[in-house]
Scaffold this motif. Structure first.
Motif, mmCIF file in Angstrom:
data_model
loop_
_atom_site.group_PDB
_atom_site.id
_atom_site.type_symbol
_atom_site.label_atom_id
_atom_site.label_comp_id
_atom_site.label_asym_id
_atom_site.label_seq_id
_atom_site.Cartn_x
_atom_site.Cartn_y
_atom_site.Cartn_z
ATOM 1 N N GLU A 2 0.826 -1.202 0.000
ATOM 2 C CA GLU A 2 0.000 0.000 0.000
ATOM 3 C C GLU A 2 0.864 1.259 0.000
ATOM 4 O OE1 GLU A 2 -3.527 2.151 2.635
ATOM 5 O OE2 GLU A 2 -2.804 0.139 3.148
ATOM 6 N N LYS A 3 1.989 1.199 0.748
ATOM 7 C CA LYS A 3 2.902 2.335 0.792
ATOM 8 C C LYS A 3 3.470 2.626 -0.584
ATOM 9 C CE LYS A 3 7.011 4.081 3.153
ATOM 10 N NZ LYS A 3 8.085 3.792 4.143
ATOM 11 N N ASN A 4 3.826 1.583 -1.324
ATOM 12 C CA ASN A 4 4.366 1.746 -2.668
ATOM 13 C C ASN A 4 3.316 2.317 -3.612
ATOM 14 O OD1 ASN A 4 6.551 1.219 -4.685
ATOM 15 N ND2 ASN A 4 4.992 -0.140 -5.540
ATOM 16 N N ARG A 5 2.068 1.878 -3.440
ATOM 17 C CA ARG A 5 0.977 2.396 -4.270
ATOM 18 C C ARG A 5 0.765 3.880 -4.007
ATOM 19 N NH1 ARG A 5 -4.627 3.039 -3.694
ATOM 20 N NH2 ARG A 5 -4.483 2.298 -1.535
ATOM 21 N N ASN A 6 0.835 4.284 -2.738
ATOM 22 C CA ASN A 6 0.680 5.691 -2.391
ATOM 23 C C ASN A 6 1.778 6.542 -3.014
ATOM 24 O OD1 ASN A 6 -1.502 4.910 -0.901
ATOM 25 N ND2 ASN A 6 -0.563 5.276 1.103
ATOM 26 N N GLN A 8 3.370 5.922 -5.797
ATOM 27 C CA GLN A 8 3.127 6.046 -7.229
ATOM 28 C C GLN A 8 2.010 7.041 -7.518
ATOM 29 O OE1 GLN A 8 5.262 4.714 -9.350
ATOM 30 N NE2 GLN A 8 6.292 3.951 -7.508
ATOM 31 N N ILE A 9 1.026 7.087 -6.641
ATOM 32 C CA ILE A 9 -0.070 8.046 -6.799
ATOM 33 C C ILE A 9 0.448 9.470 -6.621
ATOM 34 C CG2 ILE A 9 -2.216 8.885 -5.770
ATOM 35 C CD1 ILE A 9 -2.935 5.987 -5.146
ATOM 36 N N ILE A 10 1.303 9.673 -5.618
ATOM 37 C CA ILE A 10 1.894 10.994 -5.385
ATOM 38 C C ILE A 10 2.754 11.406 -6.573
ATOM 39 C CG2 ILE A 10 3.532 12.296 -3.951
ATOM 40 C CD1 ILE A 10 2.541 10.662 -1.563
ATOM 41 N N LEU A 11 3.526 10.454 -7.094
ATOM 42 C CA LEU A 11 4.375 10.736 -8.259
ATOM 43 C C LEU A 11 3.520 11.162 -9.452
ATOM 44 C CD1 LEU A 11 7.088 10.723 -9.747
ATOM 45 C CD2 LEU A 11 6.768 8.269 -10.168
ATOM 46 N N THR A 13 0.550 12.441 -9.391
ATOM 47 C CA THR A 13 -0.060 13.735 -9.081
ATOM 48 C C THR A 13 0.911 14.875 -9.356
ATOM 49 O OG1 THR A 13 -1.431 12.728 -7.363
ATOM 50 C CG2 THR A 13 -1.157 15.113 -7.277
ATOM 51 N N VAL A 14 2.149 14.692 -8.910
ATOM 52 C CA VAL A 14 3.180 15.718 -9.119
ATOM 53 C C VAL A 14 3.447 15.926 -10.606
ATOM 54 C CG1 VAL A 14 5.649 16.193 -8.850
ATOM 55 C CG2 VAL A 14 4.305 15.442 -6.885
ATOM 56 N N LEU A 15 3.598 14.836 -11.354
ATOM 57 C CA LEU A 15 3.913 14.938 -12.779
ATOM 58 C C LEU A 15 2.765 15.573 -13.565
ATOM 59 C CD1 LEU A 15 5.698 11.524 -13.472
ATOM 60 C CD2 LEU A 15 6.711 13.743 -12.926
ATOM 61 N N ILE A 16 1.534 15.224 -13.210
ATOM 62 C CA ILE A 16 0.374 15.800 -13.902
ATOM 63 C C ILE A 16 0.270 17.294 -13.618
ATOM 64 C CG2 ILE A 16 -2.154 15.828 -14.022
ATOM 65 C CD1 ILE A 16 -2.070 12.803 -13.501
ATOM 66 N N SER A 17 0.463 17.678 -12.363
ATOM 67 C CA SER A 17 0.390 19.099 -12.001
ATOM 68 C C SER A 17 1.463 19.900 -12.732
ATOM 69 C CB SER A 17 0.531 19.274 -10.486
ATOM 70 O OG SER A 17 1.813 18.876 -10.037
ATOM 71 N N TYR A 183 -3.714 11.373 0.009
ATOM 72 C CA TYR A 183 -2.494 10.565 0.002
ATOM 73 C C TYR A 183 -1.228 11.288 0.475
ATOM 74 C CZ TYR A 183 -5.194 7.184 -2.701
ATOM 75 O OH TYR A 183 -6.138 6.278 -3.106
ATOM 76 N N VAL A 184 -1.220 12.607 0.439
ATOM 77 C CA VAL A 184 -0.007 13.338 0.821
ATOM 78 C C VAL A 184 -0.038 13.659 2.316
ATOM 79 C CG1 VAL A 184 1.357 15.435 0.462
ATOM 80 C CG2 VAL A 184 0.212 14.336 -1.478
ATOM 81 N N THR A 185 1.086 13.415 2.984
ATOM 82 C CA THR A 185 1.189 13.731 4.405
ATOM 83 C C THR A 185 1.880 15.076 4.589
ATOM 84 O OG1 THR A 185 3.302 12.537 4.532
ATOM 85 C CG2 THR A 185 1.294 11.321 5.079
#
Length: 245
Positions: A2-6, A8-11, A13-17, A183-185
């Motif tokens: 789950e940590k790895n999935r989070n 990838q989601i953050i990555l 999000t950053v790339l899309i933004s 997802y972001v802390t």
């Protein structure tokens, strides 16, 4: 897992933004003729559609990065997305040159927050080789985004309207905002860091005055003098800050 999935989601999000920032500039380049015709803008006024964005983006980039060092990156990044999303909508529905230029200026503020904070989020999220790969993807997004952005901007302008390139930012920004909060802390710096607000403001006003002096039909000398004075004050202020540090 789950940590790895989070991560990838953050990555993603950053790339899309980051891609959205690049796309917004590309749409302006490809749709510049349609923008001028649709809003009946003079050549000099049209130049400020890009100038206003570049001034706020470049002038506030260091300040925004500084803010992300002090306040929780999750909050700073979210503020950047909100500003960018709302102003993208305003650019997309702008019916006058004044509204378009003002919206672009504020959009630049949002972009100046997103750019450094998104990179900082990658540094907080990834370590070791994962961080190296994430930063490589981040850098590649700039190059790929510029090329793809021009193609997409050209398609929007030729098949529909240049406004589409900005209007799609609003729903995408809303989705990104939800993902960030989920997802972001939040991480806050414990160090006492000073913020050079005046330096950022003076640099923007100085360059804006100089640019206006080059493009205005009248009062060029006045704005040129104002720009030079503000630039001199900026240099003096920054030199004092360097000495104190």
């Amino acid at each position: 897992m789950e940590k790895n999935r989070n991560k990838q989601i953050i990555l993603a999000t950053v790339l899309i933004s980051y891609f959205l920032i690049i796309l917004s500039n590309s749409v302006i380049f490809t749709g510049i003729v349609d923008i001028q015709h649709e809003l009946s803008l003079s050549t000099k006024t049209l130049s400020w559609v890009s100038n206003s964005y570049s001034l706020t983006f470049g002038g506030l980039l260091l300040l925004s990065g500084r803010l992300s060092d002090i306040f929780p990156k999750k909050i700073v990044f979210s503020v950047g997305i909100i500003i960018f999303g709302i102003t993208s909508l305003l650019v997309g529905i702008a019916n006058t040159g004044t509204l378009l230029i003002l919206a672009r200026a504020v959009q630049g503020i949002g972009a100046s927050i997103i750019a450094p904070t998104s990179l900082a989020l990658l540094l907080d999220t990834f370590d070791g080789m994962e961080r190296t790969k994430a930063i490589a993807l981040y850098g590649a997004t700039a190059g790929i985004g510029s090329s793809v952005g021009l193609v997409l901007g050209g398609l929007f302008a030729s098949l529909w309207t240049w406004r589409i390139g900005f209007l799609i930012n609003f729903p995408l920004a809303a989705v990104l905002l939800v993902i960030v909060f989920k997802y972001v802390t939040s991480k806050t710096s414990k160090q006492a860091i000073s913020i050079d607000y005046w330096g950022s403001i003076l640099s923007i006003l100085a360059v804006a005055s100089l640019l206006y002096a080059m493009t205005a039909d009248n009062n060029q000398i006045i704005f040129l003098i104002i720009g030079v004075i503000l630039l001199a004050v900026f240099v003096i202020l920054e030199s004092r800050i360097v000495k104190l540090s």
